[in-house]
Design a protein around this motif. Structure first.
Motif, mmCIF file in Angstrom:
data_model
loop_
_atom_site.group_PDB
_atom_site.id
_atom_site.type_symbol
_atom_site.label_atom_id
_atom_site.label_comp_id
_atom_site.label_asym_id
_atom_site.label_seq_id
_atom_site.Cartn_x
_atom_site.Cartn_y
_atom_site.Cartn_z
ATOM 1 N N THR A 53 -7.732 0.733 -5.358
ATOM 2 C CA THR A 53 -7.972 2.099 -4.363
ATOM 3 C C THR A 53 -7.657 3.141 -5.473
ATOM 4 O OG1 THR A 53 -5.544 2.089 -3.765
ATOM 5 C CG2 THR A 53 -7.243 1.041 -2.176
ATOM 6 N N ARG A 54 -6.792 3.124 -6.454
ATOM 7 C CA ARG A 54 -6.393 4.270 -7.338
ATOM 8 C C ARG A 54 -6.363 3.677 -8.813
ATOM 9 N NH1 ARG A 54 -1.840 7.839 -4.613
ATOM 10 N NH2 ARG A 54 -2.473 9.280 -6.245
ATOM 11 N N GLU A 55 -7.033 2.649 -9.050
ATOM 12 C CA GLU A 55 -7.125 2.102 -10.451
ATOM 13 C C GLU A 55 -7.429 3.040 -11.329
ATOM 14 O OE1 GLU A 55 -9.228 -1.617 -12.828
ATOM 15 O OE2 GLU A 55 -9.920 -1.177 -10.642
ATOM 16 N N LYS A 56 -8.247 4.030 -11.109
ATOM 17 C CA LYS A 56 -8.756 4.849 -12.147
ATOM 18 C C LYS A 56 -7.615 5.966 -12.800
ATOM 19 C CE LYS A 56 -13.857 4.936 -11.167
ATOM 20 N NZ LYS A 56 -14.819 5.851 -10.898
ATOM 21 N N GLU A 57 -6.887 6.294 -11.647
ATOM 22 C CA GLU A 57 -5.806 7.092 -11.894
ATOM 23 C C GLU A 57 -4.614 6.292 -12.767
ATOM 24 O OE1 GLU A 57 -4.261 9.516 -8.531
ATOM 25 O OE2 GLU A 57 -5.686 8.314 -7.450
ATOM 26 N N VAL A 99 1.950 5.601 -7.696
ATOM 27 C CA VAL A 99 0.905 6.384 -8.362
ATOM 28 C C VAL A 99 1.242 7.978 -8.456
ATOM 29 C CG1 VAL A 99 -1.548 6.953 -8.835
ATOM 30 C CG2 VAL A 99 -0.884 4.621 -7.765
ATOM 31 N N ASP A 100 2.010 8.302 -7.285
ATOM 32 C CA ASP A 100 2.362 9.834 -7.139
ATOM 33 C C ASP A 100 3.394 10.038 -8.164
ATOM 34 O OD1 ASP A 100 0.292 9.951 -5.415
ATOM 35 O OD2 ASP A 100 1.575 9.758 -3.474
ATOM 36 N N SER A 152 0.813 -1.096 -0.095
ATOM 37 C CA SER A 152 0.193 0.015 0.104
ATOM 38 C C SER A 152 0.880 1.188 0.063
ATOM 39 C CB SER A 152 -1.004 0.122 1.378
ATOM 40 O OG SER A 152 -1.808 -1.124 1.073
ATOM 41 N N TYR A 184 2.614 1.508 -3.631
ATOM 42 C CA TYR A 184 1.817 1.702 -4.510
ATOM 43 C C TYR A 184 1.457 3.122 -4.519
ATOM 44 C CZ TYR A 184 -2.718 1.395 -7.156
ATOM 45 O OH TYR A 184 -3.670 1.380 -8.037
ATOM 46 N N LYS A 185 1.059 3.889 -3.237
ATOM 47 C CA LYS A 185 0.771 5.168 -3.353
ATOM 48 C C LYS A 185 1.908 6.186 -3.889
ATOM 49 C CE LYS A 185 -0.228 8.944 0.042
ATOM 50 N NZ LYS A 185 0.766 10.019 -0.740
#
Length: 312
Positions: free
Chosen positions: A117-121, A88-89, A81, A84-85
């Protein structure tokens, strides 16, 4: 630390990553010792693995992500997690994208709840900032198989990430939005890009078609019932690409997957198209012989029925 010592340290880390990936039980209860052994600038094992996920080679990244999940008590949910954050950032920075895209795909496979949790991004970035981009003017004129631009490679890595997100280790059938991925693959299989407005060379479009056809082969393991006939036909016709390298890679993958019982024998129709192009039945006969040794009678029956349909 000398250059030689640094190289030795990195080699040891790579080895431990692979051990953690394939034999995690061997490391059970040794995390504290590993921290002491692998300390470098006060980094823990987790941080060393995280650095590989952010900056390593794609093969290293794959092992590192799975190692993070393997050595953690919660299947890596907490450590993945955090990673992953950060991944994506970092997307908008567009640095180390090959490694980052590989990490994102591996996280999707290992920890789908984290990925969602942030799949769309992630999907939005891959689609708008990679797949929808045109190649530079000088790259559009490439004609040799090895003349593949960095952007083309990133597009292929992006497709691989999207595909991995529909091949999680658990409950693949519960994933939503599969039709959106099929739409992307269909466009690429048809025109070599996600849209006709995108500029790229013939060889890059061939690379893209090959990547998409291989994606369909991988997806068929869990999603064959969702793959429509038109995409199946586009996939097996990949053997008609004018570049012999693409034909060889695609047909080799089809043969390997069928031999390993990972692919329905109907995909062997690709060999029929290849044989027809050379006006020879040798490949068909050879393929049928190999198939007869590795598939069931019902599978062969399905194969023959698809051959008939393909020629009707």
């Amino acid at each position: 630390m000398s250059a030689g010592d640094a190289q030795l340290t990195h080699s040891c880390i790579d080895l431990l990553v692979m051990v953690a990936r394939f034999f995690p039980s061997l490391l059970s209860g040794t995390e504290e010792d590993l921290v002491n052994l692998l300390k470098e600038d006060n980094c823990s094992v987790d941080l060393i693995l995280e650095r590989l996920c952010l900056e390593g080679r794609r093969r290293q990244v794959k092992y590192a992500v799975h190692a993070l999940a393997a050595i953690a008590k919660d299947d890596g949910l907490m450590s993945l997690s955090v990673l992953y954050k950060r991944l994506v950032d970092m997307l908008e920075e567009k640095t180390h994208l090959p490694a980052i895209l590989q990490s994102l795909g591996c996280i999707a496979q290992s920890a789908m709840p984290v990925f969602e949790t942030r799949e769309k991004e992630v999907v939005g970035f891959i689609t708008s900032k990679i797949l929808e981009c045109s190649s530079a003017a000088d790259a559009v004129n490439g004609s040799l198989w090895d003349e593949r631009s960095e952007l083309c490679s990133l597009k292929i890595y992006g497709i691989k990430t999207l595909v991995k997100s529909y091949l999680p280790e658990k409950d693949a059938h519960l994933r939503l939005g599969f039709d959106n991925l099929l739409g992307i693959l269909k466009n690429v299989l048809t025109i070599g890009e996600i849209s006709k407005d995108i500029k790229s060379s013939d060889v890059e479009m061939a690379h893209m078609k090959l990547a998409s056809s291989k994606a369909v082969l991988r997806l068929s393991k869990h999603w064959d019932h969702k793959i429509p006939t038109d995409i199946f036909h586009l996939t097996i016709r990949t053997s008609e690409i004018m570049y012999p390298e693409a034909k060889g890679l695609f047909l080799g993958k089809v043969h390997q997957y069928i031999k390993d019982r990972l692919l329905d024998p109907k995909y062997a129709c690709a060999f029929v198209f290849q044989a027809a192009n050379f006006q020879s039945l040798k490949i068909i006969n050879t393929t049928s012989l190999k198939l007869s040794r590795c598939v069931t009678k019902q599978g062969l029956a399905n194969f023959l029925s698809y051959v008939i349909q393909a020629h009707s």
